[in-house]
Design a protein around this motif. Structure first.
Motif, mmCIF file in Angstrom:
data_model
loop_
_atom_site.group_PDB
_atom_site.id
_atom_site.type_symbol
_atom_site.label_atom_id
_atom_site.label_comp_id
_atom_site.label_asym_id
_atom_site.label_seq_id
_atom_site.Cartn_x
_atom_site.Cartn_y
_atom_site.Cartn_z
ATOM 1 N N LYS A 1 -10.282 -32.705 -51.104
ATOM 2 C CA LYS A 1 -9.263 -33.045 -52.090
ATOM 3 C C LYS A 1 -7.956 -32.294 -51.825
ATOM 4 N N ALA A 2 -8.060 -31.111 -51.256
ATOM 5 C CA ALA A 2 -6.876 -30.291 -50.989
ATOM 6 C C ALA A 2 -6.267 -30.557 -49.614
ATOM 7 N N SER A 3 -6.949 -31.323 -48.767
ATOM 8 C CA SER A 3 -6.447 -31.519 -47.403
ATOM 9 C C SER A 3 -5.192 -32.383 -47.397
ATOM 10 N N ASN A 4 -4.335 -32.103 -46.420
ATOM 11 C CA ASN A 4 -3.088 -32.855 -46.287
ATOM 12 C C ASN A 4 -3.345 -34.334 -46.020
ATOM 13 N N VAL A 5 -4.357 -34.627 -45.198
ATOM 14 C CA VAL A 5 -4.659 -36.024 -44.884
ATOM 15 C C VAL A 5 -5.023 -36.773 -46.161
ATOM 16 N N TYR A 6 -5.866 -36.163 -46.979
ATOM 17 C CA TYR A 6 -6.285 -36.795 -48.237
ATOM 18 C C TYR A 6 -5.080 -37.007 -49.148
ATOM 19 N N LEU A 7 -4.283 -35.969 -49.323
ATOM 20 C CA LEU A 7 -3.128 -36.066 -50.220
ATOM 21 C C LEU A 7 -2.120 -37.106 -49.748
ATOM 22 N N GLN A 8 -1.816 -37.106 -48.458
ATOM 23 C CA GLN A 8 -0.844 -38.065 -47.934
ATOM 24 C C GLN A 8 -1.378 -39.491 -48.032
ATOM 25 N N THR A 9 -2.652 -39.658 -47.744
ATOM 26 C CA THR A 9 -3.223 -41.002 -47.810
ATOM 27 C C THR A 9 -3.271 -41.501 -49.245
ATOM 28 N N MET A 10 -3.615 -40.648 -50.194
ATOM 29 C CA MET A 10 -3.631 -41.068 -51.591
ATOM 30 C C MET A 10 -2.218 -41.414 -52.073
ATOM 31 N N GLN A 11 -1.221 -40.715 -51.551
ATOM 32 C CA GLN A 11 0.158 -41.080 -51.879
ATOM 33 C C GLN A 11 0.488 -42.464 -51.324
ATOM 34 N N SER A 12 -0.006 -42.761 -50.131
ATOM 35 C CA SER A 12 0.193 -44.096 -49.557
ATOM 36 C C SER A 12 -0.510 -45.154 -50.395
ATOM 37 N N VAL A 13 -1.729 -44.850 -50.832
ATOM 38 C CA VAL A 13 -2.464 -45.794 -51.674
ATOM 39 C C VAL A 13 -1.680 -46.037 -52.961
ATOM 40 N N ASP A 14 -1.150 -44.976 -53.563
ATOM 41 C CA ASP A 14 -0.329 -45.126 -54.774
ATOM 42 C C ASP A 14 0.878 -46.022 -54.509
ATOM 43 N N LYS A 15 1.538 -45.790 -53.381
ATOM 44 C CA LYS A 15 2.729 -46.573 -53.036
ATOM 45 C C LYS A 15 2.363 -48.046 -52.886
ATOM 46 N N TYR A 16 1.299 -48.326 -52.169
ATOM 47 C CA TYR A 16 0.903 -49.724 -51.962
ATOM 48 C C TYR A 16 0.393 -50.353 -53.251
ATOM 49 N N GLU A 17 -0.273 -49.583 -54.074
ATOM 50 C CA GLU A 17 -0.739 -50.106 -55.365
ATOM 51 C C GLU A 17 0.460 -50.528 -56.218
ATOM 52 N N ASN A 18 1.504 -49.721 -56.206
ATOM 53 C CA ASN A 18 2.721 -50.060 -56.942
ATOM 54 C C ASN A 18 3.381 -51.309 -56.350
ATOM 55 N N GLN A 19 3.390 -51.414 -55.032
ATOM 56 C CA GLN A 19 3.983 -52.585 -54.392
ATOM 57 C C GLN A 19 3.186 -53.853 -54.696
ATOM 58 N N VAL A 20 1.861 -53.740 -54.756
ATOM 59 C CA VAL A 20 1.033 -54.889 -55.130
ATOM 60 C C VAL A 20 1.389 -55.319 -56.554
ATOM 61 N N ARG A 21 1.520 -54.357 -57.436
ATOM 62 C CA ARG A 21 1.878 -54.666 -58.830
ATOM 63 C C ARG A 21 3.236 -55.360 -58.904
ATOM 64 N N GLN A 22 4.208 -54.858 -58.172
ATOM 65 C CA GLN A 22 5.537 -55.480 -58.169
ATOM 66 C C GLN A 22 5.481 -56.883 -57.568
#
Length: 182
Positions: free
Chosen positions: A111-132
């Motif tokens: 949960k604290a790893s950079n890969v996890y954090l960056q990827t979850m940020q990407s998932v958030d970004k794409y989730e928002n784009q899907v919503r839009q």
């Protein structure tokens, strides 16, 4: 003179009918384009999740196998997809995301790893784009549906099989954007 007036009226009706038909075709192309945008965002969202799956493989074999199975079984979404196809894809995506979230709770170092954090940020970004993209799709469908229902456009829409398109509805339990622990 009456004959010219009737001819002019017939020509105006033909021109109007052609213009209405072409407008319906444009709207349907806009709807197809909007679905293509959703498809592209959904694909990017799955790519981000696949990257996250790779990062989690070292932590638990069972969860990794479950994620691999979900990702392999998911259906591909295209501009020909229906609202139902996108909803089913969302359910598969949320299932996979749930497995990853549970795994991250079990392994704080993941949960604290950079890969996890960056990827979850990407998932958030794409989730928002899907919503839009869904909102744009619904707006486009509204214009089309309204256009084919109004008189005199309905006189052209019916015979040429221009039918209503469905809307995306709110998914129960998904009123808010997902928030991942950071």
């Amino acid at each position: 003179m009456l004959w010219l007036l009737v001819l002019a009226l017939v020509l105006l009706i033909i021109i109007w009918a052609i213009a209405a038909y072409n407008k319906f075709v444009r709207y349907q192309e806009n709807i197809s384009n909007a679905m293509s945008q959703i498809s592209a965002q959904v694909e990017s969202r799955w790519d981000a999740l696949s990257n996250l799956m790779t990062a989690t493989q070292n932590y638990q074999t069972y969860e990794s196998q479950t994620l691999t199975k979900i990702i392999e079984e998911r259906s591909s979404v295209s501009n020909q997809a229906s609202v139902k196809d996108i909803t089913q894809d969302d359910q598969q995506f949320n299932s996979a995301l749930g497995v990853i979230s549970a795994l991250a709770e079990q392994y704080p170092d993941l949960k604290a790893s950079n890969v996890y954090l960056q990827t979850m940020q990407s998932v958030d970004k794409y989730e928002n784009q899907v919503r839009q993209s869904r909102m744009i799709y619904n707006d486009t469908v509204t214009r089309f549906n309204r256009s084919i229902k109004t008189f005199p456009n309905s006189l052209i829409a019916g015979p040429f099989n221009f039918n209503e398109h469905p809307y995306f509805q709110n998914t129960p339990g998904k009123k808010e954007m997902p928030q991942w622990s950071k």
